[in-house]
Write a protein that holds these residues in place. Structure first.
Motif, short mmCIF file in Angstrom:
data_model
loop_
_atom_site.label_atom_id
_atom_site.label_comp_id
_atom_site.label_asym_id
_atom_site.label_seq_id
_atom_site.Cartn_x
_atom_site.Cartn_y
_atom_site.Cartn_z
N ARG A 292 -7.13 0.46 -6.11
CA ARG A 292 -6.02 1.47 -5.90
C ARG A 292 -5.04 1.17 -4.38
O ARG A 292 -3.62 1.51 -4.54
CB ARG A 292 -6.17 3.12 -6.17
CG ARG A 292 -7.04 3.26 -7.70
CD ARG A 292 -7.19 4.29 -8.21
NE ARG A 292 -7.50 4.56 -9.81
CZ ARG A 292 -9.25 4.97 -9.64
NH1 ARG A 292 -9.63 5.26 -9.07
NH2 ARG A 292 -9.37 4.33 -11.60
N SER A 293 -6.01 1.78 -3.75
CA SER A 293 -5.20 1.84 -2.09
C SER A 293 -4.59 0.58 -1.95
O SER A 293 -3.62 0.76 -0.92
CB SER A 293 -6.00 2.64 -1.74
OG SER A 293 -7.01 1.28 -1.31
N GLN A 294 -5.37 -0.40 -2.16
CA GLN A 294 -4.35 -1.48 -1.84
C GLN A 294 -3.28 -1.96 -2.90
O GLN A 294 -2.04 -2.18 -2.19
CB GLN A 294 -5.17 -2.60 -2.18
CG GLN A 294 -4.70 -4.32 -2.16
CD GLN A 294 -4.57 -4.51 -0.36
OE1 GLN A 294 -5.34 -3.74 0.48
NE2 GLN A 294 -3.26 -5.34 0.19
N GLY A 295 -2.99 -1.21 -4.18
CA GLY A 295 -2.53 -1.59 -5.14
C GLY A 295 -1.05 -0.27 -4.29
O GLY A 295 -0.05 -0.63 -4.94
N ARG A 296 -1.29 0.77 -4.14
CA ARG A 296 0.03 1.85 -3.48
C ARG A 296 0.07 0.67 -2.04
O ARG A 296 1.51 1.51 -1.96
CB ARG A 296 -1.01 3.15 -3.12
CG ARG A 296 -1.35 3.89 -4.47
CD ARG A 296 -1.20 5.24 -3.72
NE ARG A 296 -2.63 5.15 -3.12
CZ ARG A 296 -4.05 5.05 -3.57
NH1 ARG A 296 -3.76 5.44 -5.07
NH2 ARG A 296 -5.78 5.45 -3.18
N LYS A 297 -0.63 0.53 -1.55
CA LYS A 297 0.43 -0.67 0.28
C LYS A 297 1.57 -1.24 -0.48
O LYS A 297 2.20 -1.55 0.07
CB LYS A 297 -1.39 -1.23 0.81
CG LYS A 297 -0.35 -1.49 1.61
CD LYS A 297 -1.30 -1.93 2.63
CE LYS A 297 -1.18 -3.33 3.51
NZ LYS A 297 -2.76 -3.95 4.07
N ASP A 298 0.66 -1.75 -1.66
CA ASP A 298 1.03 -2.90 -2.11
C ASP A 298 2.73 -2.94 -2.83
O ASP A 298 3.62 -3.46 -2.42
CB ASP A 298 0.62 -4.43 -2.93
CG ASP A 298 -0.62 -4.50 -2.65
OD1 ASP A 298 -0.42 -4.91 -1.25
OD2 ASP A 298 -1.11 -5.23 -3.54
N ALA A 299 2.76 -1.58 -3.58
CA ALA A 299 3.60 -0.77 -4.16
C ALA A 299 4.52 -0.24 -3.16
O ALA A 299 5.91 -1.02 -3.17
CB ALA A 299 3.48 0.46 -5.87
N GLU A 300 4.34 0.64 -1.64
CA GLU A 300 5.10 0.42 -1.18
C GLU A 300 5.50 -0.27 -0.79
O GLU A 300 6.98 -0.58 0.02
CB GLU A 300 4.61 1.51 0.15
CG GLU A 300 4.22 2.43 -0.20
CD GLU A 300 5.29 3.47 -0.86
OE1 GLU A 300 6.11 3.92 -0.30
OE2 GLU A 300 4.86 4.37 -1.99
N ALA A 301 5.13 -1.35 -0.19
CA ALA A 301 5.74 -2.69 0.69
C ALA A 301 6.46 -3.31 -0.64
O ALA A 301 8.30 -3.93 0.30
CB ALA A 301 4.85 -3.88 0.66
#
Length: 325
Positions: free
Chosen positions: A229-238
Motif C-alpha cells: 500500500r505504501s509503495q502504491g501511494r508513493k507510485d500514485a503521488e509520483a
C-alpha cells in the motif's frame, strides 16, 4: 462275496485318493513355503530351513504342514503420531513403509512362525524410533516444504502439498527420509525383512502450533500488505505529480501558442484596418463610429454626459462627420 470285495475296493480307492490329494500342495506365485513335520521345521542337509519355491510339491499327509509366506512388497500404514522437531515443536505425521520378506527362513524364526502381525508390530517400533530420531533434526519448515532454511520463502509453504523436488540437489526432508530408510533397513535385516521405501503421507500441526503459525503468517501478510500500500501511494503521488506537471506544461504551451496566434491575428487585423483606412479614410471613420455607438448605447440603460459638439457625436449632427458649431 463279489459285492463285498467291490465295496472294499471302492473304499480303498477313496482312501488312496484322499491320501493322494492330501499328499500334494501348491505354493502360489509370490509366496514361499516352509514345511513343518510334527511341529518341527524341516531342514536341508546343511541344517538350513527348507524353503519351498512356487509350484506343485508333495508332502506326508496329516504329518507335514505348509506355512505360506507372502514375499511380495507389502505396506505398513502407521497411525498418525506426534513428533518433536528441532525447534521443540510438535507435528503430527502420518507415514507408511513398503517392506518385503528378504530371507524367509530368518523371517519365520524371528516372527514366531511367520506371524505377519508380530512382524509388522516389530517394524512399527523400529520405524517410529528411527523417524523420531530423524524428525528431531528438522524444523517445521524443512519437514513440510522439503527445503533448507536457507531457501525459506515464507510460512505459506508450510501448508502446501508435499511434493518431491525436481532439482538436482536433494531436499532436506528427502535426505532425512533416506537416512531413516537406512536405519530401519539395517535393523529390519535381523528380521529377514527388506525395507523398500519410507514416505510421509500427511503432515498436520497441532492446534496450538497451527494457531501461532497462522498468527505469524497473518502478521507477515499484513506487513507485506502495508508495504504494497505504501509503495502504491508513493507510485500514485509520483504519477499524480507527473500528470500535474504535464498539465501545467500543456496549459502553458497552449496559452503561449494562443497568445502567439492572437498576436498574429491582431497584427493581421491592424494591417487590414490600416489598409482599409488608407483606401477610404472617411468610410473607415464612419464604420468605426457606428461600432462605437452600438457598443456604447446598445443596452438602452446607459447614461452619458457629453457635449453635443464633441468628436464622439460628430456623425449625429452631420452625415459627413462635420462638427457642430
Amino acid at each position: 462275496m463279489n459285492k463285498a470285495l467291490l465295496n472294499l475296493l471302492l473304499i480303498l480307492l477313496l482312501v488312496l485318493g484322499f491320501v493322494g490329494y492330501n499328499s500334494m500342495y501348491v505354493v502360489n506365485e509370490g509366496t514361499k513355503g516352509i514345511v513343518t513335520r510334527f511341529g518341527k521345521v524341516l531342514r536341508d542337509t546343511d541344517e538350513n530351513l527348507n524353503i519351498v519355491n512356487p509350484g506343485l510339491h508333495f508332502k506326508i499327509p496329516f504329518v507335514d504342514h505348509v506355512k505360506a509366506l507372502d514375499v511380495r512388497i507389502q505396506t505398513i500404514s502407521s497411525s498418525a503420531d506426534r513428533f518433536v522437531t528441532s525447534e521443540k515443536k510438535d507435528v503430527i505425521i502420518d507415514s507408511y513403509v513398503k517392506w518385503q520378506i528378504l530371507e524367509p527362513a530368518t523371517y519365520y524364526l524371528t516372527t514366531a512362525g511367520g506371524n505377519k502381525m508380530q512382524a509388522e508390530e516389530l517394524l512399527r517400533r523400529r520405524i517410529n524410533n528411527s523417524l523420531r530420531s530423524q524428525i528431531g533434526r528438522l524444523t517445521i519448515h524443512e519437514i513440510v516444504s522439503g527445503q533448507n532454511n536457507g531457501n525459506e520463502k515464507d510460512d505459506e509453504s508450510m501448508f502446501d502439498s508435499v511434493a518431491a523436488d525436481t532439482g538436482a540437489s536433494q531436499s532436506k526432508r528427502d535426505e532425512v527420509m533416506q537416512n531413516a530408510l537406512k536405519d530401519i533397513g539395517a535393523s529390519a535385516k535381523a528380521l529377514g525383512i527388506k525395507i523398500v521405501d519410507v514416505r510421509i503421507k500427511q503432515i498436520n500441526l497441532p492446534p496450538e502450533v497451527s494457531n501461532s503459525i497462522y498468527q505469524r503468517m497473518r502478521a507477515e501478510r499484513d506487513a507485506v500488505a502495508k508495504l504494497h500500500r505504501s509503495q502504491g501511494r508513493k507510485d500514485a503521488e509520483a504519477i499524480k505529480a507527473h500528470a500535474d506537471r504535464e498539465v501545467v506544461v500543456k496549459i502553458a504551451e497552449a496559452e503561449r501558442e494562443g497568445r502567439t496566434i492572437k498576436g498574429e491575428g491582431d497584427a493581421e487585423a491592424t494591417r487590414i484596418y490600416a489598409r482599409a483606412y488608407s483606401q477610404n479614410r472617411e468610410l473607415f471613420e464612419f464604420i468605426r463610429s457606428m461600432d462605437a455607438y452600438k457598443a456604447a448605447i446598445s443596452s438602452g440603460d446607459d447614461v452619458m454626459v457629453l457635449k453635443p459638439e464633441t468628436e464622439f457625436f460628430k456623425f449625429f449632427n452631420d452625415a459627413n462627420g462635420a462638427k457642430a458649431q
